[in-house]
Design a protein around this motif. Structure first.
Motif, short mmCIF file in Angstrom:
data_model
loop_
_atom_site.label_atom_id
_atom_site.label_comp_id
_atom_site.label_asym_id
_atom_site.label_seq_id
_atom_site.Cartn_x
_atom_site.Cartn_y
_atom_site.Cartn_z
N PHE A 134 44.86 -18.41 43.92
CA PHE A 134 44.57 -20.11 44.66
C PHE A 134 46.31 -19.77 45.53
N LEU A 135 47.42 -19.60 45.59
CA LEU A 135 48.05 -19.72 45.95
C LEU A 135 48.80 -18.87 47.46
N ALA A 136 48.21 -17.92 47.15
CA ALA A 136 47.89 -16.65 48.31
C ALA A 136 46.58 -17.67 49.12
N ALA A 137 45.34 -18.04 48.93
CA ALA A 137 44.49 -18.61 49.43
C ALA A 137 45.27 -19.74 50.00
N ALA A 138 45.75 -20.16 49.72
CA ALA A 138 46.37 -21.41 50.46
C ALA A 138 47.39 -21.15 51.26
N PHE A 139 48.40 -19.89 51.31
CA PHE A 139 49.23 -19.67 52.69
C PHE A 139 48.37 -19.27 52.92
N GLN A 140 47.49 -18.32 52.78
CA GLN A 140 46.97 -17.85 54.47
C GLN A 140 46.07 -18.79 54.62
N THR A 141 45.69 -19.64 54.13
CA THR A 141 44.68 -20.28 54.88
C THR A 141 46.20 -21.26 55.95
N ALA A 142 46.88 -22.15 56.00
CA ALA A 142 47.83 -22.19 56.28
C ALA A 142 48.56 -21.43 57.86
N TRP A 143 48.72 -19.87 57.25
CA TRP A 143 49.23 -19.61 58.17
C TRP A 143 48.64 -18.45 59.37
N THR A 144 47.19 -18.78 59.03
CA THR A 144 46.36 -17.62 59.75
C THR A 144 46.22 -18.79 60.50
N ARG A 145 45.70 -20.03 60.58
CA ARG A 145 45.51 -21.49 61.14
C ARG A 145 46.68 -21.41 62.46
N HIS A 146 47.63 -21.12 61.57
CA HIS A 146 48.98 -21.04 62.78
C HIS A 146 48.80 -20.21 63.65
N ALA A 147 48.74 -19.39 63.26
CA ALA A 147 48.45 -17.74 63.73
C ALA A 147 47.68 -17.83 64.93
N ALA A 148 46.62 -18.72 64.64
CA ALA A 148 45.27 -18.27 65.80
C ALA A 148 45.34 -19.19 66.76
N ALA A 149 46.85 -20.50 66.38
CA ALA A 149 46.83 -21.18 67.70
C ALA A 149 48.16 -20.71 69.39
N LEU A 150 48.67 -19.83 67.86
CA LEU A 150 49.14 -19.18 69.30
C LEU A 150 48.93 -18.81 70.49
N ASP A 151 50.07 -18.65 71.11
CA ASP A 151 49.33 -17.88 72.92
C ASP A 151 50.15 -16.39 72.92
N PRO A 152 49.38 -15.69 72.85
CA PRO A 152 49.53 -13.95 72.15
C PRO A 152 51.26 -13.93 73.26
N ALA A 153 51.27 -14.85 74.71
CA ALA A 153 52.22 -14.01 75.24
C ALA A 153 54.00 -14.86 74.95
N SER A 154 53.42 -15.82 73.83
CA SER A 154 54.76 -16.37 73.15
C SER A 154 55.56 -15.79 71.96
N VAL A 155 54.80 -14.54 71.69
CA VAL A 155 55.28 -13.25 70.02
C VAL A 155 55.13 -11.99 70.95
N THR A 156 56.79 -11.80 70.68
CA THR A 156 57.13 -10.31 70.99
C THR A 156 56.47 -9.50 69.96
N ALA A 157 55.34 -8.26 69.79
CA ALA A 157 55.65 -7.09 69.48
C ALA A 157 55.66 -6.35 69.79
N HIS A 158 56.83 -5.16 68.81
CA HIS A 158 57.59 -3.90 68.37
C HIS A 158 55.98 -3.58 68.01
N ALA A 159 56.18 -1.72 69.14
CA ALA A 159 55.10 -1.04 68.39
C ALA A 159 55.61 0.50 66.81
N THR A 160 57.03 -0.78 66.93
CA THR A 160 57.74 -0.01 65.91
C THR A 160 58.41 -0.61 64.91
N ALA A 161 57.61 -1.94 64.90
CA ALA A 161 57.83 -2.63 64.09
C ALA A 161 56.83 -2.25 62.44
N ALA A 162 57.66 -3.28 61.32
CA ALA A 162 56.94 -3.19 59.78
C ALA A 162 56.67 -3.75 59.17
N ALA A 163 57.23 -4.81 60.82
CA ALA A 163 56.63 -6.64 59.39
C ALA A 163 56.45 -7.68 60.81
#
Length: 304
Positions: free
Chosen positions: A151-180
């Motif tokens: 239930f804790l996992a489900a709550a954290f997933q819900t909060a963070w997925t809502r947050h991620a879905a609302a982001l502008d992709p241009a505001s996030v830097t994604a490295h092609a060698t990133a492990a996290a």
């Protein structure tokens, strides 16, 4: 379990922050990626992910030895789909507690033991919840925490997925060698090999927490960057062939770690979290060989 050779290796040494941008540009070029053009280095989730997951889990549950657990997680996904559609009032680091209580209100038909655990969790005071969340995030759960963990996992997933879905992709830097994960810092639950003219054969790592996916160069270990000691392993069926040709594990003998690889061409409806849960047998076999998993599935919590 059998090992197979990986694609042509790409050697990568550990790098400092100062050289990360240059190394990322080179890695993207080697993979055929052009910054600002398709395929995108970053793929943010959409709110419908939980509805799709619930359907995938129920399909995987048919005739599966872990069928009851898969159906239980599908029930959680149904509730997540309803709660994620409601706006957040706090940042995800705080919103998860409100989402936990909202999930509890949607899950009143759970079997007795699970219902009691969720009711007690939702009624906990803020200090108790924070302490439990700290143990969960730090992989230090105690035996008495395990009933509350999904239930804790489900709550954290819900909060963070809502947050991620609302982001502008241009505001996030994604490295092609990133492990996290570039959004929440979470570890990948699995890597997915894509299909299609633009992204066919590219590997995207999928965060098990906020469900962001980011491109990562293939044939190099996600954990240590080694490319010479990487191979793929799979579970053999009774006839000696692959028991599930949609899932393999990429193992690294340099750091003795592994990450699951999911092949979208073989299972077009796959979901990284769901398909990872359904292939626990592969984890058990790799554990016997003392390989260490890169990241964890939020719904496979164990006591520390």
């Amino acid at each position: 379990m059998t090992a197979s050779s990986s694609d042509a290796p790409i050697s990568e040494a550990a790098m400092s922050e100062a050289t990360m941008s240059e190394a990322t540009a080179a890695a993207m070029a080697a993979a055929g990626l052009v910054p600002g053009q398709s395929p995108a280095p970053l793929r943010l989730p959409d709110a419908a992910i939980f509805t799709r997951r619930a359907a995938r889990l129920r399909a995987l549950a048919e005739g599966h030895a872990m069928g009851d657990w898969l159906r239980f997680v599908a029930t959680l996904a149904d509730a997540q789909a309803a709660v994620v559609a409601t706006p957040a009032t706090l940042p995800p680091e705080e919103q998860w507690a409100a989402d936990l209580r909202a999930l509890a209100a949607k899950l009143d038909a759970l079997p007795g033991g699970a219902h009691d655990a969720l009711t007690a969790l939702a009624a906990s005071d803020a200090d108790t919840l924070e302490a439990l969340a700290g143990r969960w995030a730090g992989d230090a759960l105690e035996d008495g925490d395990l009933a509350a963990a999904p239930f804790l996992a489900a709550a954290f997933q819900t909060a963070w997925t809502r947050h991620a879905a609302a982001l502008d992709p241009a505001s996030v830097t994604a490295h092609a060698t990133a492990a996290a994960c570039p959004v929440c810092g979470g570890a990948p639950v699995a890597g997915v090999l894509q299909v299609g003219m633009e992204s066919g054969g590219l590997r995207y790592l999928h965060c098990g927490l906020c469900h962001t996916a980011w491109h990562h160069v293939r044939s190099s270990c996600v954990a240590c960057g080694d490319g010479k000691d990487v191979s793929q392993r799979f579970v053999e069926g009774a006839d000696g062939t692959e028991a599930n040709n949609a899932v393999r594990a990429e193992t690294c003998d340099a750091c003795h770690s592994y990450l699951k690889l999911l092949f979208l061409e073989k299972a077009p409806g796959l979901d990284p979290v769901a398909d990872d849960l359904a292939t626990l047998a592969l984890d058990l076999l790799l554990g016997e060989e003392e390989y260490r998993r890169i990241g964890v599935n939020p719904f496979l919590a164990v006591a520390g």
